[in-house]
Design an enzyme around this catalytic site. Structure first.
Site: not given
Length: 449
Positions: A102, A279
């Site tokens: 991105r 995570d």
């Protein structure tokens, strides 16, 4: 010898001389009864002189008192300055930016970091890229020597082993590998003692660097802490106190999305780093080991619109992530004593605020309580007795209702707080029914996200 003492001795000496003079004058003048007026005048002069000298001595004594008080005050201020200065982290804290494909996202994110960064030496920026996207590389290179760019073999070319049942989660395996490579670069290759981890789709607050640099000493001195996060999962504007920009909390929940950890923690985790879902792996009780994070009332990071294009395919984005309010006021955390966040201090503070100052109400009564202007500034607690009870009550407060390894988002000792219409609200576990976090707690599909 003090100045007042010297003045007093001189005054006594002058007084004696003056007395001798007057006595001699009186002896001479008594020979002449016609000089009575002169005698009276001498006495009046002596009286005026005594009053004048007394005022001077009083004024000098007051000056000495002020000087002593000022010296004492400066000493106290100096002690406070030294104490606070010791809490300011002196070592560089790099910002590690994770990127992939991105280009505009990484451009906007790094521009913000550079804009708010007080020092390039104190906060070097390292952009790490996983994908072979030339546009991302070109955007980062435009920043020149303001940032460091690192690149390794892209995840799609690394022959990562992915279980057949997890093919749809391939991105999470590539991300876990990327994290390990980049964090080893920071801690092993570069030898830094800590790192702030961000992602290219994050917005940041003006006091982002003040927040992390001022809380770093807590990570160093408190073995029960293992991260500082910029994120409040329940940080929608309608759920937070917008006047409490400097307020911080301890939390059992690992949030990520802009967070800091020490090299000590990485050296513990690196040998057992997971191949995917890093995570959630960190949230597992076996890794967390009852350790906590510092989190803010008002988030220091937010999600830019690029976030809906990430690996999670926009999960939670519209409903939650995009609505998180980013702090827009600069807070100099270096001037705030953050010792209230140390374990014993915070536990005592929380117990006072939750169990003694807050009024216990049912969730149904809270709805009417928060609508009354007379109740602004007050606090209430609502008890919950299980995961379903918690989910229902969280939904009524419009806060996130899910769990990770049994821990509700933002929870501290099972307590989750929010702020609605001027009222502080605490969801509190009923310890007769909920003794501790239960890793089996989950959200049934019927309750939605």
């Amino acid at each position: 010898m003090h100045a007042v003492t010297k003045i007093f001795i001189i005054f006594i000496f002058v007084f004696i001389l003056w007395t001798l003079y007057v006595e001699n004058d009186i002896t001479n003048r008594t020979r002449n009864t016609d000089n009575i007026d002169d005698l009276l005048e001498s006495a009046n002069r002596l009286e005026r002189l005594l009053k004048f000298e007394a005022k001077k001595i009083a004024a000098l004594a007051e000056d000495v008192h002020k000087i002593r008080a000022n010296r004492k005050g400066k000493h106290v201020i100096m002690e406070e300055m030294v104490s606070q200065d010791l809490k300011q982290w002196k070592d560089p804290i790099p910002v590690l930016v994770f990127s992939c494909n991105r280009a505009m996202a990484v451009r906007d994110h790094v521009e913000k970091l550079i804009r708010y960064r007080p020092s390039q030496e104190k906060f070097p920026i390292i952009v790490t890229q996983d994908c072979d996207n030339e546009n991302v590389k070109n955007e980062v290179k435009k920043f020149g020597d303001k940032v460091e760019y690192i690149k390794h073999l892209a995840g799609d070319k690394a022959n990562i082993t992915i279980p057949p049942s997890h093919r749809q989660y391939t991105a999470y395996y590539r991300i876990a590998r990327h994290y390990k490579l980049a964090l080893n670069h920071v801690f092993v290759d570069k030898g830094y003692s800590s790192v702030i981890i961000t992602e290219d789709d994050l917005d940041i607050s003006p006091d982002f660097f003040s927040y992390f640099s001022s809380t770093r000493y807590l990570l160093e001195n408190d073995e029960k802490l293992w991260c500082v996060t910029a994120w409040n999962d329940n940080g929608k504007q309608e759920n937070i106190d917008m006047t409490a920009a400097s307020t911080l909390y301890r939390s059992d929940f690992f949030a990520g999305l802009g967070w800091m950890m020490s090299s000590k923690t990485w050296h513990e985790l690196e040998p057992i780093w997971p191949v995917g879902f890093w995570d959630d792996w960190m949230r597992d009780p076996a890794r967390r080991k009852d350790r906590q994070c510092i989190r803010p009332e008002i988030s220091r990071t937010g999600m830019m619109s690029y976030g809906k294009e990430g690996a999670s395919k926009g999960q939670f984005f519209s409903k939650h992530l995009a609505k998180i309010k980013v702090n827009d006021k600069y807070i100099n955390f270096g001037k705030i004593d953050l010792d209230y966040l140390l374990p014993a201090n915070f536990a005592k503070k929380t117990n006072l605020e939750v169990m003694k100052e807050a009024v216990e109400l049912s969730i149904d009564n809270v709805a009417s309580f928060v609508l009354s202007s007379e109740n602004k500034g007050k606090s209430v607690r609502v008890m919950y007795d299980g995961n379903i009870d918690y989910i229902r009550k969280a939904d009524k407060l419009h806060i996130m209702h899910d769990f990770k390894a049994g821990v509700p988002r933002t929870a501290y000792d099972g307590i989750v707080t929010c702020f609605i219409n001027g009222i502080r609200i605490y969801l509190v576990p009923d310890r007769t029914k909920v003794s501790a976090y239960n890793p089996d707690w989950s959200v049934p599909p019927s309750f939605g996200e």
